[in-house]
Design an enzyme around this catalytic site. Structure first.
Site, PDB file in Angstrom:
ATOM      1  N   GLU A  58      11.418  24.174 -89.171  1.00 13.33           N
ATOM      2  CA  GLU A  58      10.343  24.747 -90.255  1.00 13.33           C
ATOM      3  C   GLU A  58       9.057  25.747 -90.781  1.00 13.33           C
ATOM      4  O   GLU A  58       9.212  26.045 -91.625  1.00 13.33           O
ATOM      5  CB  GLU A  58      11.434  23.732 -91.266  1.00 13.33           C
ATOM      6  CG  GLU A  58      12.326  23.349 -91.868  1.00 13.33           C
ATOM      7  CD  GLU A  58      13.021  22.520 -91.021  1.00 13.33           C
ATOM      8  OE1 GLU A  58      11.996  21.687 -89.818  1.00 13.33           O
ATOM      9  OE2 GLU A  58      13.598  21.710 -91.252  1.00 13.33           O
ATOM     10  N   ASN A  82      10.610  23.953 -83.045  1.00 13.62           N
ATOM     11  CA  ASN A  82      10.129  22.698 -82.879  1.00 13.62           C
ATOM     12  C   ASN A  82       9.052  22.812 -82.199  1.00 13.62           C
ATOM     13  O   ASN A  82       9.672  23.014 -80.733  1.00 13.62           O
ATOM     14  CB  ASN A  82      10.499  21.593 -83.543  1.00 13.62           C
ATOM     15  CG  ASN A  82      11.480  21.087 -82.703  1.00 13.62           C
ATOM     16  OD1 ASN A  82      12.061  21.938 -82.175  1.00 13.62           O
ATOM     17  ND2 ASN A  82      11.783  19.555 -82.644  1.00 13.62           N
ATOM     18  N   CYS A  99       8.388  19.637 -95.082  1.00 16.44           N
ATOM     19  CA  CYS A  99       8.769  20.809 -94.922  1.00 16.44           C
ATOM     20  C   CYS A  99       9.360  21.354 -96.328  1.00 16.44           C
ATOM     21  O   CYS A  99       9.321  22.709 -96.876  1.00 16.44           O
ATOM     22  CB  CYS A  99       9.689  20.703 -93.577  1.00 16.44           C
ATOM     23  SG  CYS A  99       9.214  21.110 -92.628  1.00 16.44           S
ATOM     24  N   GLU A 131       6.224  20.490 -80.372  1.00 17.88           N
ATOM     25  CA  GLU A 131       5.986  19.037 -79.867  1.00 17.88           C
ATOM     26  C   GLU A 131       4.322  19.298 -79.503  1.00 17.88           C
ATOM     27  O   GLU A 131       4.054  20.431 -78.614  1.00 17.88           O
ATOM     28  CB  GLU A 131       6.971  17.812 -79.907  1.00 17.88           C
ATOM     29  CG  GLU A 131       7.872  18.051 -80.981  1.00 17.88           C
ATOM     30  CD  GLU A 131       8.941  17.495 -80.416  1.00 17.88           C
ATOM     31  OE1 GLU A 131       8.972  16.885 -78.386  1.00 17.88           O
ATOM     32  OE2 GLU A 131      10.023  16.759 -80.714  1.00 17.88           O
ATOM     33  N   CYS A 161      12.694  17.867 -93.536  1.00 13.65           N
ATOM     34  CA  CYS A 161      11.600  16.531 -93.950  1.00 13.65           C
ATOM     35  C   CYS A 161      10.709  16.875 -95.056  1.00 13.65           C
ATOM     36  O   CYS A 161      10.623  18.013 -95.549  1.00 13.65           O
ATOM     37  CB  CYS A 161      11.123  16.123 -92.858  1.00 13.65           C
ATOM     38  SG  CYS A 161       9.311  16.623 -92.612  1.00 13.65           S
TER      39      CYS A 161
HETATM   40  N1  THU Z   1      11.804  18.425 -86.751  1.00 12.30           N
HETATM   41  C1  THU Z   1      12.237  19.654 -87.093  1.00 12.30           C
HETATM   42  O1  THU Z   1      12.114  20.770 -86.654  1.00 12.30           O
HETATM   43  N2  THU Z   1      12.772  19.922 -88.146  1.00 12.30           N
HETATM   44  C2  THU Z   1      13.995  18.936 -88.905  1.00 12.30           C
HETATM   45  O2  THU Z   1      13.959  19.160 -90.110  1.00 12.30           O
HETATM   46  C3  THU Z   1      13.529  17.672 -89.034  1.00 12.30           C
HETATM   47  C4  THU Z   1      12.286  16.990 -87.524  1.00 12.30           C
HETATM   48  C5  THU Z   1      11.499  18.150 -85.177  1.00 12.30           C
HETATM   49  C6  THU Z   1      10.277  18.020 -85.329  1.00 12.30           C
HETATM   50  C7  THU Z   1       9.701  17.320 -84.000  1.00 12.30           C
HETATM   51  O3  THU Z   1       9.744  17.689 -83.289  1.00 12.30           O
HETATM   52  C8  THU Z   1      11.606  16.706 -83.714  1.00 12.30           C
HETATM   53  O4  THU Z   1      12.408  17.138 -84.400  1.00 12.30           O
HETATM   54  C9  THU Z   1      12.367  15.082 -83.811  1.00 12.30           C
HETATM   55  O5  THU Z   1      11.849  14.706 -85.350  1.00 12.30           O
END
Ligand code: THU
Length: 159
Positions: A68, A55, A108, A57, A105
């Protein structure tokens, strides 16, 4: 929803053990200074390539992207039209207690769903955290029943 769980990574076939290990390793590469929730993903393609993501940010929060989608978009960008056979996803956090295997989520699921339906073969999803039990879902469709598809959009006849 159809899924099954195993208590330990050792109960998975070797290629899936490898994919889970890679997803776990990718958590360390996440750029998640705001949530401190580190997610990793690894996609196994039909040609044997493995594409990884974590991930990412951003200070403008909605600009970030889940692990994902980072992995799936990279896979499609580098190997267009090569089917994605399996995706492993894992997460860890040093700020929060991660209760169980992390599940993708809605956004995704939508993205993975379109790749699955356009390739015409199932993409297996393997969910985990740092350790402990693992959930296995045999196709994205099981995670997103009655999904929206652009295929249902038809141009109206001109009058
Ligand atoms: N996040 C993911 O990368 N994948 C998931 O399945 C759930 C959430 C990330 C998004 C954000 O950077 C952090 O987790 C908190 O939500």
């Amino acid at each position: 929803m159809h899924y099954y769980e195993v208590d330990d990574i050792a109960m998975l076939p070797e290629d899936e053990q490898n994919l889970v290990e890679l997803a776990r390793e990718m958590c360390d590469k996440a750029y998640a200074p705001y949530s401190a929730f580190y997610v990793g993903a690894a996609v196994l393609l039909e040609n044997g390539e493995i594409i990884k993501g974590s991930n990412q940010e951003n200070g403008a929060y909605p600009s970030g992207l889940c692990a994902e989608r980072v992995a799936a978009f990279a896979a499609s960008a580098m190997f267009p039209n090569v089917p994605m056979k399996k995706i492993a996803i894992s997460a860890r956090s040093n700020r929060m207690q991660v209760e169980g295997p992390v599940s993708p989520c809605g956004a995704c699921r939508q993205v993975l769903m379109e790749y699955e339906s356009s390739q015409g073969s199932p993409m297996k999803i393997i969910l985990s955290k740092e350790d402990g039990k693992i959930y296995i879902i045999s196709k994205v469709e099981d995670l997103l029943p009655l999904s929206f598809s652009g295929n249902g959009l038809k141009r109206k006849k001109q009058t």
